[in-house]
Design a protein around this motif. Structure first.
Motif, mmCIF file in Angstrom:
data_model
loop_
_atom_site.group_PDB
_atom_site.id
_atom_site.type_symbol
_atom_site.label_atom_id
_atom_site.label_comp_id
_atom_site.label_asym_id
_atom_site.label_seq_id
_atom_site.Cartn_x
_atom_site.Cartn_y
_atom_site.Cartn_z
ATOM 1 N N VAL A 1 -38.323 19.658 -3.804
ATOM 2 C CA VAL A 1 -39.724 19.859 -4.142
ATOM 3 C C VAL A 1 -40.325 20.668 -2.999
ATOM 4 O O VAL A 1 -40.186 20.311 -1.833
ATOM 5 N N ALA B 1 -37.043 12.492 -3.366
ATOM 6 C CA ALA B 1 -37.112 13.944 -3.467
ATOM 7 C C ALA B 1 -36.831 14.620 -2.128
ATOM 8 O O ALA B 1 -37.465 14.287 -1.121
ATOM 9 N N ARG C 1 -37.069 22.971 -7.485
ATOM 10 C CA ARG C 1 -37.206 22.552 -8.883
ATOM 11 C C ARG C 1 -38.670 22.627 -9.322
ATOM 12 O O ARG C 1 -38.960 22.706 -10.519
ATOM 13 N N ILE C 2 -39.577 22.586 -8.368
ATOM 14 C CA ILE C 2 -41.010 22.626 -8.645
ATOM 15 C C ILE C 2 -41.706 23.055 -7.362
ATOM 16 O O ILE C 2 -41.212 22.788 -6.256
ATOM 17 N N THR D 1 -46.832 16.036 -10.402
ATOM 18 C CA THR D 1 -45.506 16.437 -9.923
ATOM 19 C C THR D 1 -44.434 15.490 -10.446
ATOM 20 O O THR D 1 -43.362 15.923 -10.887
ATOM 21 N N THR E 1 -41.287 16.353 -13.301
ATOM 22 C CA THR E 1 -39.883 16.168 -12.899
ATOM 23 C C THR E 1 -39.289 14.886 -13.490
ATOM 24 O O THR E 1 -38.200 14.468 -13.084
ATOM 25 N N GLN F 1 -35.329 13.807 -14.211
ATOM 26 C CA GLN F 1 -34.391 14.625 -13.452
ATOM 27 C C GLN F 1 -33.581 13.772 -12.485
ATOM 28 O O GLN F 1 -33.995 12.688 -12.087
ATOM 29 N N TRP G 1 -31.886 12.939 -8.845
ATOM 30 C CA TRP G 1 -32.260 13.094 -7.446
ATOM 31 C C TRP G 1 -31.097 12.667 -6.567
ATOM 32 O O TRP G 1 -30.269 11.854 -6.985
#
Length: 265
Positions: A7, A30, A69-70, A220, A224, A227, A229
């Protein structure tokens, strides 16, 4: 294999650290890359054209290097000016930061709200739109303070900063016509929650301070959701766009927020 893409949080300086904590609480596994564009700091005194040109190009380079990813643009000024351009050029989720006028209107009893941000943020038509949509029955005062951004940076470096400087920034709102009735202040720069306690200490009366960090973190986490991690994420990285000698106070503040690694673009 787990997904190690980070992130990425982006700000002109250290202000986005006020958002980082909320993101870490929402997404404790994250991997984090925190970007401070000290090479372009400060944003609040730049023109809209300068910010609109710099931010998308810089985030494009960073996305190529780190494959996030973001991206969270943890900067009100960059978001209110360049968010649409960034979303147009990058094919990944982008979360912006906007002045928390809606939650401020929900808590204000006197219906007088102050928006304390950078000069570039408080003059944006976006602030007019938020005020009309969510605080139509409120008086919305605005004040831009470049000095308060510098104070927050100095505070995080561990430097002494005087009470009168914080009082001057707050007086930009309280001394306006209607300011005597203001009961809620929107901290419309991510730097400002870092010194919220200093602002509260010099306020002429109790004030509610509102910022958007928790809402940004929720968004956020939502984008996500589902997903993978890492089981044990790598230590977070603080990346600066220009080299400088990192003061011990700042280094300690970054490490204390889970960013022990320092890098440069």
């Amino acid at each position: 294999m787990s997904d190690i893409r980070p992130v990425m949080l982006f700000d002109s300086g250290v202000g986005g650290l006020s958002v980082l904590g909320a993101v870490q609480r929402a997404l404790p596994q994250a991997p984090i890359v925190y970007v401070a564009d000290n090479g372009g700091f400060p944003y609040g005194t730049k023109t809209e054209a300068e910010i609109a040109a710099r931010v998308p190009a810089l985030l494009g380079r960073l996305a190529e290097r780190y494959d996030p990813r973001i991206i969270v643009i943890a900067c009100n000024t960059a978001s209110t000016i360049a968010l649409a351009q960034v979303r147009a050029v990058l094919d990944l989720p982008i979360v912006g930061t906007v002045p928390a006028i809606k939650p401020a209107a929900l808590v204000s009893q006197t219906r007088v709200i102050g928006v304390l941000g950078t000069d570039a943020t408080v003059r944006q038509p976006y602030v007019d739109d938020l005020s009309a949509r969510f605080a139509g029955d409120c008086t919305v005062l605005r004040h831009g303070s470049a000095a308060l951004v510098q104070l927050a940076e100095a505070h995080l470096r561990g430097e002494d900063t005087p009470d009168h400087a914080y009082a001057a920034a707050l007086a930009g709102l309280t001394d306006q016509p209607g300011g005597e009735a203001m009961d809620t202040v929107v901290l419309a720069c991510t730097h400002f929650p870092l010194v919220q306690d200093r602002l509260a200490a010099v306020a002429p009366r109790p004030l509610a301070f509102v910022d958007g960090a928790e809402g940004i973190a929720r968004r956020t986490a939502y984008l996500t959701q589902g997903q993978d991690w890492p089981d044990a994420p790598a230590p977070g990285t603080a990346l600066f766009t220009a080299r400088f000698d990192v003061p011990d106070g700042l280094r300690a503040a970054l490490a204390g927020r889970g960013l022990p690694e320092i890098s440069y673009l």
